[in-house]
Scaffold this motif. Structure first.
Motif, PDB file in Angstrom:
ATOM      1  N   THR A  31       0.831  -1.201   0.000  1.00 25.55           N
ATOM      2  CA  THR A  31       0.000   0.000   0.000  1.00 25.55           C
ATOM      3  C   THR A  31       0.867   1.253   0.000  1.00 25.55           C
ATOM      4  N   ALA A  32       1.930   1.232   0.795  1.00 22.98           N
ATOM      5  CA  ALA A  32       2.830   2.386   0.855  1.00 22.98           C
ATOM      6  C   ALA A  32       3.490   2.636  -0.496  1.00 22.98           C
ATOM      7  N   MET A  33       3.929   1.594  -1.155  1.00 23.10           N
ATOM      8  CA  MET A  33       4.554   1.759  -2.470  1.00 23.10           C
ATOM      9  C   MET A  33       3.564   2.374  -3.456  1.00 23.10           C
ATOM     10  N   PHE A  34       2.321   1.943  -3.388  1.00 22.34           N
ATOM     11  CA  PHE A  34       1.287   2.504  -4.258  1.00 22.34           C
ATOM     12  C   PHE A  34       1.055   3.980  -3.935  1.00 22.34           C
ATOM     13  N   ARG A  35       0.895   4.295  -2.658  1.00 17.30           N
ATOM     14  CA  ARG A  35       0.608   5.678  -2.259  1.00 17.30           C
ATOM     15  C   ARG A  35       1.787   6.616  -2.499  1.00 17.30           C
ATOM     16  N   LEU A  36       3.001   6.114  -2.307  1.00 17.92           N
ATOM     17  CA  LEU A  36       4.194   6.933  -2.498  1.00 17.92           C
ATOM     18  C   LEU A  36       4.650   6.959  -3.956  1.00 17.92           C
ATOM     19  N   LYS A  37       4.045   6.113  -4.781  1.00 17.18           N
ATOM     20  CA  LYS A  37       4.413   6.005  -6.205  1.00 17.18           C
ATOM     21  C   LYS A  37       5.896   5.643  -6.354  1.00 17.18           C
ATOM     22  N   ILE A  38       6.305   4.601  -5.625  1.00 18.93           N
ATOM     23  CA  ILE A  38       7.699   4.150  -5.703  1.00 18.93           C
ATOM     24  C   ILE A  38       7.741   2.671  -6.062  1.00 18.93           C
ATOM     25  N   ASP A  39       8.875   2.243  -6.581  1.00 15.29           N
ATOM     26  CA  ASP A  39       9.033   0.838  -6.919  1.00 15.29           C
ATOM     27  C   ASP A  39       9.692   0.089  -5.765  1.00 15.29           C
ATOM     28  N   ASP A  40       9.867  -1.211  -5.945  1.00 15.52           N
ATOM     29  CA  ASP A  40      10.397  -2.062  -4.888  1.00 15.52           C
ATOM     30  C   ASP A  40      11.823  -1.667  -4.498  1.00 15.52           C
ATOM     31  N   GLU A  41      12.631  -1.301  -5.476  1.00 12.75           N
ATOM     32  CA  GLU A  41      14.015  -0.907  -5.203  1.00 12.75           C
ATOM     33  C   GLU A  41      14.072   0.353  -4.331  1.00 12.75           C
ATOM     34  N   MET A  42      13.223   1.336  -4.651  1.00 14.05           N
ATOM     35  CA  MET A  42      13.178   2.561  -3.858  1.00 14.05           C
ATOM     36  C   MET A  42      12.666   2.267  -2.451  1.00 14.05           C
ATOM     37  N   ALA A  43      11.658   1.406  -2.346  1.00 12.35           N
ATOM     38  CA  ALA A  43      11.121   1.037  -1.034  1.00 12.35           C
ATOM     39  C   ALA A  43      12.212   0.406  -0.173  1.00 12.35           C
ATOM     40  N   GLU A  44      12.963  -0.494  -0.757  1.00 12.47           N
ATOM     41  CA  GLU A  44      14.040  -1.166  -0.021  1.00 12.47           C
ATOM     42  C   GLU A  44      15.101  -0.165   0.424  1.00 12.47           C
ATOM     43  N   LEU A  45      15.456   0.757  -0.466  1.00 15.63           N
ATOM     44  CA  LEU A  45      16.461   1.760  -0.130  1.00 15.63           C
ATOM     45  C   LEU A  45      15.973   2.661   1.010  1.00 15.63           C
ATOM     46  N   LEU A  46      14.737   3.130   0.915  1.00 12.89           N
ATOM     47  CA  LEU A  46      14.195   3.997   1.969  1.00 12.89           C
ATOM     48  C   LEU A  46      14.176   3.284   3.313  1.00 12.89           C
ATOM     49  N   LEU A  47      13.807   2.005   3.303  1.00 10.22           N
ATOM     50  CA  LEU A  47      13.772   1.246   4.554  1.00 10.22           C
ATOM     51  C   LEU A  47      15.168   1.020   5.133  1.00 10.22           C
ATOM     52  N   SER A  48      16.163   0.987   4.272  1.00 16.55           N
ATOM     53  CA  SER A  48      17.524   0.703   4.733  1.00 16.55           C
ATOM     54  C   SER A  48      18.251   1.928   5.299  1.00 16.55           C
ATOM     55  N   LEU A  49      17.715   3.127   5.059  1.00 17.00           N
ATOM     56  CA  LEU A  49      18.395   4.337   5.515  1.00 17.00           C
ATOM     57  C   LEU A  49      18.322   4.473   7.025  1.00 17.00           C
ATOM     58  N   GLY A  50      19.468   4.772   7.618  1.00 18.32           N
ATOM     59  CA  GLY A  50      19.545   5.011   9.053  1.00 18.32           C
ATOM     60  C   GLY A  50      19.295   6.475   9.367  1.00 18.32           C
ATOM     61  N   ALA A  51      19.291   6.798  10.651  1.00 17.65           N
ATOM     62  CA  ALA A  51      18.997   8.161  11.104  1.00 17.65           C
ATOM     63  C   ALA A  51      19.959   9.179  10.489  1.00 17.65           C
ATOM     64  N   ARG A  52      21.224   8.856  10.440  1.00 20.57           N
ATOM     65  CA  ARG A  52      22.213   9.784   9.889  1.00 20.57           C
ATOM     66  C   ARG A  52      21.977  10.039   8.401  1.00 20.57           C
ATOM     67  N   GLN A  53      21.674   8.973   7.662  1.00 18.76           N
ATOM     68  CA  GLN A  53      21.418   9.101   6.231  1.00 18.76           C
ATOM     69  C   GLN A  53      20.125   9.878   5.972  1.00 18.76           C
ATOM     70  N   LEU A  54      19.104   9.638   6.797  1.00 20.09           N
ATOM     71  CA  LEU A  54      17.851  10.378   6.651  1.00 20.09           C
ATOM     72  C   LEU A  54      18.076  11.867   6.879  1.00 20.09           C
TER      73      LEU A  54
END
Length: 111
Positions: A31-54
């Motif tokens: 649902t988040a990928m649909f609402r954010l209009k992102i693909d699986d690769e972007m979803a994985e990258l966003l989830l992998s970012l730590g506090a410093r990277q964010l």
């Protein structure tokens, strides 16, 4: 408003957007990928970012989030919708879903 304040507000909004995106992806990825209009690769990258990277990504001078409408006509259809109140949210969702797929967030290469 001076430029420094504007950049601070952009940073704050970017960080809030990134944290929300991570939370949405953690709760319901599809649902988040649909609402954010992102693909699986972007979803994985966003989830992998730590506090410093964010925080680093949030400090860009560009907004990472954007309008979910392709143009003014589409936005006008949502804001001037004469449909019954119960259907207006559904109608807005359909209009936004019909937008050509684009990433919901900008993540520079090499991040």
């Amino acid at each position: 408003m001076d430029n420094s304040n504007l950049l601070d507000e952009i940073e704050e909004l970017n960080l809030a957007y990134l944290l929300l995106a991570q939370r949405m992806l953690g709760d319901d990825r599809a649902t988040a990928m649909f609402r954010l209009k992102i693909d699986d690769e972007m979803a994985e990258l966003l989830l992998s970012l730590g506090a410093r990277q964010l925080a680093q990504l949030a400090r860009t001078n560009q907004l990472l989030c954007h309008f979910g409408h392709a143009g003014a006509d589409q936005l006008r259809q949502v804001t001037h919708n004469q449909r019954e109140q119960g259907l207006s949210r559904f109608h807005a969702s359909l209009l936004m879903a019909s937008r050509p797929g684009q990433n919901g967030a900008f993540v520079p290469q090499g991040s």
